[in-house]
Design a protein around this motif. Structure first.
Motif, PDB file in Angstrom:
ATOM      1  N   ASP A 111      42.111 -83.884  31.851  1.00  0.00           N
ATOM      2  CA  ASP A 111      41.362 -83.794  30.589  1.00  0.00           C
ATOM      3  C   ASP A 111      42.208 -83.214  29.553  1.00  0.00           C
ATOM      4  N   LEU A 112      41.973 -83.694  28.194  1.00  0.00           N
ATOM      5  CA  LEU A 112      42.552 -83.422  27.124  1.00  0.00           C
ATOM      6  C   LEU A 112      42.350 -82.143  26.744  1.00  0.00           C
ATOM      7  N   PRO A 113      43.067 -81.131  25.939  1.00  0.00           N
ATOM      8  CA  PRO A 113      42.571 -79.682  25.506  1.00  0.00           C
ATOM      9  C   PRO A 113      41.336 -79.656  24.609  1.00  0.00           C
ATOM     10  N   PRO A 114      40.898 -78.678  24.705  1.00  0.00           N
ATOM     11  CA  PRO A 114      39.474 -78.693  23.815  1.00  0.00           C
ATOM     12  C   PRO A 114      39.852 -79.187  22.278  1.00  0.00           C
ATOM     13  N   ARG A 115      38.641 -79.724  21.735  1.00  0.00           N
ATOM     14  CA  ARG A 115      38.843 -80.197  20.553  1.00  0.00           C
ATOM     15  C   ARG A 115      39.218 -79.216  19.382  1.00  0.00           C
ATOM     16  N   ARG A 116      39.805 -79.468  18.400  1.00  0.00           N
ATOM     17  CA  ARG A 116      40.463 -78.440  17.435  1.00  0.00           C
ATOM     18  C   ARG A 116      39.303 -78.087  16.624  1.00  0.00           C
ATOM     19  N   GLU A 117      38.080 -78.859  16.452  1.00  0.00           N
ATOM     20  CA  GLU A 117      37.193 -78.561  15.280  1.00  0.00           C
ATOM     21  C   GLU A 117      36.303 -77.553  15.921  1.00  0.00           C
ATOM     22  N   CYS A 118      35.894 -77.035  17.180  1.00  0.00           N
ATOM     23  CA  CYS A 118      34.842 -76.203  17.421  1.00  0.00           C
ATOM     24  C   CYS A 118      35.120 -74.707  17.213  1.00  0.00           C
ATOM     25  N   ALA A 119      36.124 -74.283  17.481  1.00  0.00           N
ATOM     26  CA  ALA A 119      36.446 -72.924  17.586  1.00  0.00           C
ATOM     27  C   ALA A 119      36.527 -72.346  16.067  1.00  0.00           C
ATOM     28  N   PRO A 120      37.197 -72.937  14.955  1.00  0.00           N
ATOM     29  CA  PRO A 120      37.170 -72.534  13.793  1.00  0.00           C
ATOM     30  C   PRO A 120      35.949 -72.728  12.862  1.00  0.00           C
ATOM     31  N   LEU A 121      35.105 -73.715  13.587  1.00  0.00           N
ATOM     32  CA  LEU A 121      33.579 -73.680  13.027  1.00  0.00           C
ATOM     33  C   LEU A 121      32.646 -72.936  13.643  1.00  0.00           C
ATOM     34  N   TRP A 122      32.561 -72.477  14.945  1.00  0.00           N
ATOM     35  CA  TRP A 122      31.572 -71.898  15.422  1.00  0.00           C
ATOM     36  C   TRP A 122      31.681 -70.381  15.975  1.00  0.00           C
TER      37      TRP A 122
END
Length: 212
Positions: A111-122
């Motif tokens: 599995d690739l690392p968690p997407r970079r977009e989620c944590a900063p937004l949510w």
């Protein structure tokens, strides 16, 4: 028990996460588009006192929409000493990974690392909406980096080995770092028998206290 955000606030966040398509429509790195249709997976709660902070859904979770609905979840529930019914009771556990969507596989089939977009937004908004949480189970290096910050050690092993210090910090919620329960970590568990001897009894004691 003191509740967290209002039902409307929690419902609005849950609904917003469900329709989020940021990683598809505006990836953090140009060209790094999610390789499949987004299907965000997260369980918010205004009463749960335990937050399970994982990494990102795997393929089986992506297909079912149910967090930890795989062999990793079976091992995690064994660690927690809870049934599937208890685990999926949102009054007992909130489940919010660092990345809400399955990120796909790398060239080696991992599995690739968690997407970079989620944590900063949510993430900050979600955590702020659940002030009733007393214990965060930070599973894996990405969750540990976010929830422990500079207190995190250089390696996941050292961070987990230092679990007493992290739990003993005078902060709320308390954070207990854990390795990922993936089958890929079976070797790690064999090399680090102290985890089952020292950490699991404390984990189970706290889970029982906070879910009874």
């Amino acid at each position: 028990m003191t509740g967290g955000g209002t039902p409307d606030e929690i419902a609005a966040l849950q609904a917003g996460i469900a329709v989020c398509r940021l990683c598809r429509d505006a990836p953090a790195r140009a060209g790094d588009v999610l390789p499949h249709a987004p299907r965000p997976v997260a369980v918010l709660s205004r009463t749960a006192r335990i937050l399970i902070a994982g990494q990102a859904p795997g393929l089986r979770v992506h297909e079912s929409g149910l967090p930890f609905n795989d062999a990793s979840g079976d091992r995690l529930r064994l660690w927690l000493d809870v049934s599937r019914e208890e685990f999926y009771d949102p009054s007992k556990f909130a489940i919010v990974p660092m990345g809400f969507c399955f990120p796909g596989y790398d060239a080696h089939g991992s599995d690739l690392p968690p997407r970079r977009e989620c944590a900063p937004l949510w993430r900050a908004r979600v955590i702020a909406a659940m002030p009733q949480v007393e214990l965060v189970l930070a599973i894996g290096q990405y969750a540990q980096a976010w929830h422990l910050g500079a207190a995190k050690s250089a390696s996941m092993t050292e961070t987990v080995r230092d679990w007493r210090r992290h739990l003993g910090r005078n902060e709320r919620p308390a954070v207990l770092p854990l390795p990922h329960p993936s089958w890929r970590n079976t070797g790690w568990l064999k090399r680090n028998p102290w985890f089952e001897v020292e950490v699991l009894p404390e984990l189970r004691k706290r889970v029982k206290t906070l879910t009874d």
